[in-house]
Design a protein around this motif. Structure first.
Motif, short mmCIF file in Angstrom:
data_model
loop_
_atom_site.label_atom_id
_atom_site.label_comp_id
_atom_site.label_asym_id
_atom_site.label_seq_id
_atom_site.Cartn_x
_atom_site.Cartn_y
_atom_site.Cartn_z
N PRO A 143 0.83 -1.21 0.00
CA PRO A 143 0.00 0.00 0.00
C PRO A 143 0.86 1.26 0.00
O PRO A 143 1.94 1.30 0.60
CB PRO A 143 -0.80 -0.11 1.31
CG PRO A 143 -0.76 -1.55 1.66
CD PRO A 143 0.54 -2.08 1.15
N VAL A 157 -4.17 1.16 -3.08
CA VAL A 157 -4.39 -0.22 -2.65
C VAL A 157 -4.15 -1.23 -3.78
O VAL A 157 -4.15 -2.44 -3.53
CB VAL A 157 -5.81 -0.40 -2.08
CG1 VAL A 157 -6.02 0.52 -0.88
CG2 VAL A 157 -6.89 -0.16 -3.13
N VAL A 185 -3.46 -2.99 3.93
CA VAL A 185 -4.22 -1.75 3.76
C VAL A 185 -4.72 -1.24 5.10
O VAL A 185 -4.67 -0.04 5.39
CB VAL A 185 -5.40 -1.98 2.78
CG1 VAL A 185 -6.29 -0.73 2.72
CG2 VAL A 185 -4.88 -2.32 1.39
N LEU A 202 -9.41 5.98 -1.14
CA LEU A 202 -8.82 4.79 -1.74
C LEU A 202 -8.56 5.05 -3.21
O LEU A 202 -9.42 5.57 -3.93
CB LEU A 202 -9.75 3.59 -1.60
CG LEU A 202 -10.08 3.11 -0.19
CD1 LEU A 202 -10.88 1.82 -0.24
CD2 LEU A 202 -8.81 2.90 0.64
N LEU A 207 -9.12 0.67 -9.54
CA LEU A 207 -9.52 0.41 -8.16
C LEU A 207 -10.59 -0.67 -8.04
O LEU A 207 -10.54 -1.49 -7.13
CB LEU A 207 -10.02 1.73 -7.54
CG LEU A 207 -10.50 1.65 -6.08
CD1 LEU A 207 -9.36 1.21 -5.16
CD2 LEU A 207 -11.06 3.00 -5.63
N TYR A 210 -9.77 -4.31 -7.44
CA TYR A 210 -9.07 -4.71 -6.22
C TYR A 210 -9.50 -6.13 -5.82
O TYR A 210 -10.68 -6.45 -5.74
CB TYR A 210 -9.36 -3.75 -5.06
CG TYR A 210 -8.74 -4.25 -3.77
CD1 TYR A 210 -7.42 -3.95 -3.45
CD2 TYR A 210 -9.46 -5.08 -2.90
CE1 TYR A 210 -6.83 -4.46 -2.30
CE2 TYR A 210 -8.88 -5.58 -1.75
CZ TYR A 210 -7.57 -5.27 -1.45
OH TYR A 210 -6.99 -5.78 -0.31
N LEU A 235 -13.94 6.90 -2.52
CA LEU A 235 -13.36 6.03 -3.53
C LEU A 235 -13.02 6.84 -4.76
O LEU A 235 -13.81 7.67 -5.21
CB LEU A 235 -14.33 4.91 -3.91
CG LEU A 235 -14.90 4.07 -2.76
CD1 LEU A 235 -15.76 2.94 -3.32
CD2 LEU A 235 -13.81 3.51 -1.87
#
Length: 438
Positions: A143, A157, A185, A202, A207, A210, A235
């Protein structure tokens, strides 16, 4: 580290929020390597303009700081390492930019010398924390947490992308998708909370993917983070095709997940989306946003949009232009198509830079009108804002930029009344809880 040494060490981040987060690891690695008088450019390659800006900055630093070590890393350095090395800069591979050994130049043992006498450092290794790794098996992503200098913490992340969009060079610069472990994380999030950072953002290259490489999911990660005393969780850009029922529920029902959804839409025409090899179509985007707003009306929508993609004709562009109103996009990340070497789109019939720039300007104007109308409608409402370190600016839950009429304590979350729009920001006054209208 002394103030004098800090003044002689500098990390300049270009591009995305992930680069901002990774920039802090670069800063720590440079310090751990004991470097003096060093400037590191953490570059971006999403467009040719981003690469041009990196080249310009490197040339300027080499000219203005002749005694300093000028280092280039990041995606542009990965794709154009020979260009930067020929300028006289050190080049550190993207996957090794967070390692102290990458900045111990006196060893010069990780790469061949270039014609300029500089060395490509940071050969891919099994413990490299970032980006493209040439070794197998590939290690988990570590991270990346931004520094303590802002009220919000950017937390990277995942990195890389396993899709094959025809316009994108990211997979060439960062490799396929890799995710950090949930526990890693959480450890990084605890560090941010210990610093007093009350909002965590994040971020990642893709993303929404993930956990694809480790059997988990973004929704599972968000649920784990919400066990911590996180007050605001935001986010960054999401692929609309990857918002499953669990993530949708978190976005619309969990109050600590901010009502601000940024989507990687890219275009509003089905033929263009197909030629981009996107995994959604126009109707999918419209339907998703209708569902989001029906479930949580205060959600503000942001989107990435590309203007002037190869083969885009006037009718196709009009469909993208109409998407701004059809999807109520108030935060547009809009840029003209940029031809990236090695991508399939670069081999398609081009519409030309002038047309692409004109269309991007038209999209930005339409988005500005939509955003300003949305901000005007906020006047008179109450909101909570996270006050930035300057004590005057910050963001509301829906990501509206706010400026306070009078200073407040930095890093606090306060109730405010939004009074008027000033450009792309709202002016606000702090209010006491007893004064908030029901």
């Amino acid at each position: 580290m002394s103030a004098a040494l800090a003044d002689r060490q500098k990390v300049v981040n270009f591009g995305c929020r992930l680069n901002i987060a990774e920039g802090e690891a670069i800063r720590a690695a440079v310090e751990a390597a004991g470097r003096r008088d060093t400037i590191v450019f953490n570059s971006c390659a999403v467009t040719d303009e981003a690469v041009r800006q990196a080249r310009q900055a490197v040339r300027r630093s080499l000219r203005e700081r002749p005694g300093a070590e000028v280092v280039v890393t990041g995606c542009a350095a990965e794709l154009e390492r020979e260009t930067f090395a020929a300028m006289g800069a050190r080049v550190v591979r993207n996957d090794a930019k967070g390692l102290a050994e990458s900045y111990r130049f006196e060893q010069e043992k990780n790469g061949p010398s270039t014609s300029s006498g500089r060395t490509e450092l940071g050969k891919a290794t099994s413990d490299s924390p970032f980006g493209l790794s040439l070794s197998k098996p590939r290690p988990p992503y570590s991270p990346a947490l931004s520094g303590p200098h802002h009220a919000r913490a950017f937390l990277g992340v995942q990195t890389g992308c396993s899709h094959s969009c025809t316009f994108c060079a990211t997979v060439l610069a960062r490799g396929t998708a890799r995710s950090a472990s949930v526990e890693a994380v959480l450890d990084a999030a605890r560090t941010a909370l210990t610093r007093g950072q009350r909002e965590i953002v994040l971020t990642g290259v893709d993303l929404a993917s993930y956990g694809d490489d480790s059997g988990t999911s973004l929704a599972t990660l968000v649920e784990a983070l919400l066990v911590l005393p996180v007050e605001r969780l935001r986010l960054s850009s999401l692929d609309p095709d990857r918002i499953d029922d669990a993530l949708f529920a978190l976005l619309t029902q969990e109050k600590r997940v901010m009502p601000h959804v940024h989507l990687s839409l890219q275009a509003g025409d089905d033929m263009v989306l197909a030629r981009m090899k996107r995994r959604h179509r126009r109707a999918d985007a419209v339907r998703l946003i209708e569902r989001l707003k029906a479930a949580r009306p205060e959600i503000a929508i942001g989107a990435d949009l590309i203007a002037g993609f190869p083969t885009e004709d006037d009718a196709m562009f009009v469909n993208s232009l109409a998407l701004i109103d059809d999807c109520d996009i108030v935060f547009g990340h809009i840029f003209p198509y940029s031809q990236r070497a090695g991508t399939p789109a670069a081999r398609m019939p081009q519409v030309g830079r002038t047309v692409a720039r004109e269309r991007a300007a038209t999209l930005r104007e339409a988005n500005a009108r939509r955003r300003q109308g949305w901000l005007d409608a906020q006047a008179g409402r109450t909101a909570t804002m996270l006050v930035e370190r300057d004590g005057l600016t910050g963001h509301a839950e829906n990501f509206a930029a706010v400026t306070l009429a009078a200073p407040a304590a930095p890093g606090t979350i306060i109730d405010v009344r939004l009074t008027a729009r000033d450009g792309d920001r709202m002016i606000a006054t702090q209010i006491e809880a007893k004064d908030i209208a029901a």
